[in-house]
Design a protein around this motif. Structure first.
Motif, PDB file in Angstrom:
ATOM      1  N   ARG A   1     -17.550  -2.088 -28.453  1.00 40.74           N
ATOM      2  CA  ARG A   1     -17.264  -2.545 -28.039  1.00 40.74           C
ATOM      3  C   ARG A   1     -15.796  -2.464 -26.825  1.00 40.74           C
ATOM      4  N   GLY A   2     -15.878  -2.644 -26.108  1.00 36.74           N
ATOM      5  CA  GLY A   2     -14.923  -3.152 -24.646  1.00 36.74           C
ATOM      6  C   GLY A   2     -15.873  -2.236 -23.564  1.00 36.74           C
ATOM      7  N   GLY A   3     -16.060  -1.503 -22.262  1.00 41.99           N
ATOM      8  CA  GLY A   3     -16.589  -1.000 -21.464  1.00 41.99           C
ATOM      9  C   GLY A   3     -18.312  -1.732 -20.862  1.00 41.99           C
ATOM     10  N   GLY A   4     -18.018  -2.598 -21.015  1.00 40.35           N
ATOM     11  CA  GLY A   4     -18.479  -3.235 -21.191  1.00 40.35           C
ATOM     12  C   GLY A   4     -19.730  -3.477 -21.485  1.00 40.35           C
ATOM     13  N   GLY A   5     -20.229  -1.981 -22.921  1.00 44.47           N
ATOM     14  CA  GLY A   5     -21.075  -2.945 -23.285  1.00 44.47           C
ATOM     15  C   GLY A   5     -22.206  -1.221 -22.727  1.00 44.47           C
ATOM     16  N   ALA A   6     -21.163  -0.121 -22.163  1.00 40.55           N
ATOM     17  CA  ALA A   6     -21.864   1.470 -22.165  1.00 40.55           C
ATOM     18  C   ALA A   6     -22.198   2.435 -22.889  1.00 40.55           C
ATOM     19  N   PRO A   7     -23.244   2.873 -23.132  1.00 42.76           N
ATOM     20  CA  PRO A   7     -22.586   3.941 -23.624  1.00 42.76           C
ATOM     21  C   PRO A   7     -21.826   4.765 -23.931  1.00 42.76           C
ATOM     22  N   PRO A   8     -21.824   5.378 -24.653  1.00 41.92           N
ATOM     23  CA  PRO A   8     -20.399   6.452 -24.848  1.00 41.92           C
ATOM     24  C   PRO A   8     -21.094   8.017 -23.969  1.00 41.92           C
ATOM     25  N   ARG A   9     -20.038   8.381 -23.380  1.00 46.05           N
ATOM     26  CA  ARG A   9     -20.530   9.528 -22.488  1.00 46.05           C
ATOM     27  C   ARG A   9     -20.285  10.881 -23.438  1.00 46.05           C
ATOM     28  N   SER A  10     -20.837  11.983 -23.278  1.00 51.10           N
ATOM     29  CA  SER A  10     -21.063  12.727 -23.662  1.00 51.10           C
ATOM     30  C   SER A  10     -19.954  13.557 -23.234  1.00 51.10           C
ATOM     31  N   ALA A  11     -19.573  14.619 -24.159  1.00 53.06           N
ATOM     32  CA  ALA A  11     -17.827  15.000 -24.056  1.00 53.06           C
ATOM     33  C   ALA A  11     -18.385  16.044 -22.888  1.00 53.06           C
ATOM     34  N   ASP A  12     -19.726  16.938 -22.347  1.00 53.85           N
ATOM     35  CA  ASP A  12     -19.748  17.237 -20.915  1.00 53.85           C
ATOM     36  C   ASP A  12     -19.497  16.398 -19.818  1.00 53.85           C
ATOM     37  N   VAL A  13     -20.053  14.967 -19.854  1.00 52.59           N
ATOM     38  CA  VAL A  13     -19.540  13.664 -18.424  1.00 52.59           C
ATOM     39  C   VAL A  13     -18.412  13.653 -19.132  1.00 52.59           C
ATOM     40  N   ARG A  14     -17.363  13.880 -20.363  1.00 56.69           N
ATOM     41  CA  ARG A  14     -16.424  13.355 -20.120  1.00 56.69           C
ATOM     42  C   ARG A  14     -15.166  14.662 -19.380  1.00 56.69           C
ATOM     43  N   LYS A  15     -15.812  15.474 -19.987  1.00 53.98           N
ATOM     44  CA  LYS A  15     -14.279  16.848 -19.285  1.00 53.98           C
ATOM     45  C   LYS A  15     -15.202  17.068 -18.221  1.00 53.98           C
ATOM     46  N   ARG A  16     -15.952  16.651 -17.387  1.00 51.53           N
ATOM     47  CA  ARG A  16     -15.998  16.595 -16.164  1.00 51.53           C
ATOM     48  C   ARG A  16     -16.018  15.265 -15.127  1.00 51.53           C
ATOM     49  N   ASP A  17     -15.846  14.129 -15.853  1.00 47.01           N
ATOM     50  CA  ASP A  17     -15.073  12.954 -14.993  1.00 47.01           C
ATOM     51  C   ASP A  17     -13.559  12.963 -15.116  1.00 47.01           C
TER      52      ASP A  17
END
Length: 159
Positions: A10-26
């Motif tokens: 829910r939320g995020g327009g249905g986007a799949p969760p980012r990996s931890a690596d991608v969340r760290k980079r972002d």
């Protein structure tokens, strides 16, 4: 109200969760681009929240404010702070230890990066630097990322 499609966050327009690596980079990208942070502290007068200009040097967040401010009084007492970056749909929360530093005590090599702060203690009497070393960082964009939102704990990236 329609229920979310099965398997979609829910939320995020249905986007799949980012990996931890991608969340760290972002999160690091957001910290590097941020010029303001919400600074949350607490004291005898209760919670206190204020926006302050900031710069990220790659390992810590630097801010500046007046030495006699409520924020500085709270931080002197507690030694820790929560900073919030981003928006309600791209959140980075950083909990850290704070060092309150007089302008004359800052190494010359660090001063160049701090010149970007609009309230420069080098030019404005009565101001101090706040250096926040992250101990815990959380990042999320939608409910699908909430379960794994912690990307740093005890000062170490979990990725």
């Amino acid at each position: 109200m329609t229920a979310p499609a099965q398997g979609r966050p829910r939320g995020g327009g249905g986007a799949p969760p980012r990996s931890a690596d991608v969340r760290k980079r972002d999160a690091l990208e957001l910290l590097g681009a941020a010029r303001h942070a919400w600074v949350a502290s607490g004291g005898g007068d209760g919670p206190h929240l204020i926006p302050l200009a900031c710069v990220w040097d790659g390992t810590r967040v630097a801010l500046s404010t007046r030495a006699g401010s409520r924020t500085v009084r709270n931080l002197r007492r507690l030694g820790r702070v929560r900073l919030a970056f981003g928006s309600a749909v791209d959140v980075v929360l950083l909990d850290g230890e704070v060092a309150i530093t007089a302008p004359g005590d800052v190494p010359a090599a660090t001063r160049d990066a701090l010149a970007a702060l609009p309230l420069d203690p080098e030019r404005v009497p009565g101001c101090v630097y706040l250096f926040v070393t992250p101990r815990r960082v959380q990042a999320w964009r939608h409910l699908g990322e909430m379960a794994d939102r912690v990307i740093m704990t005890d000062g170490r990236w979990v990725v």
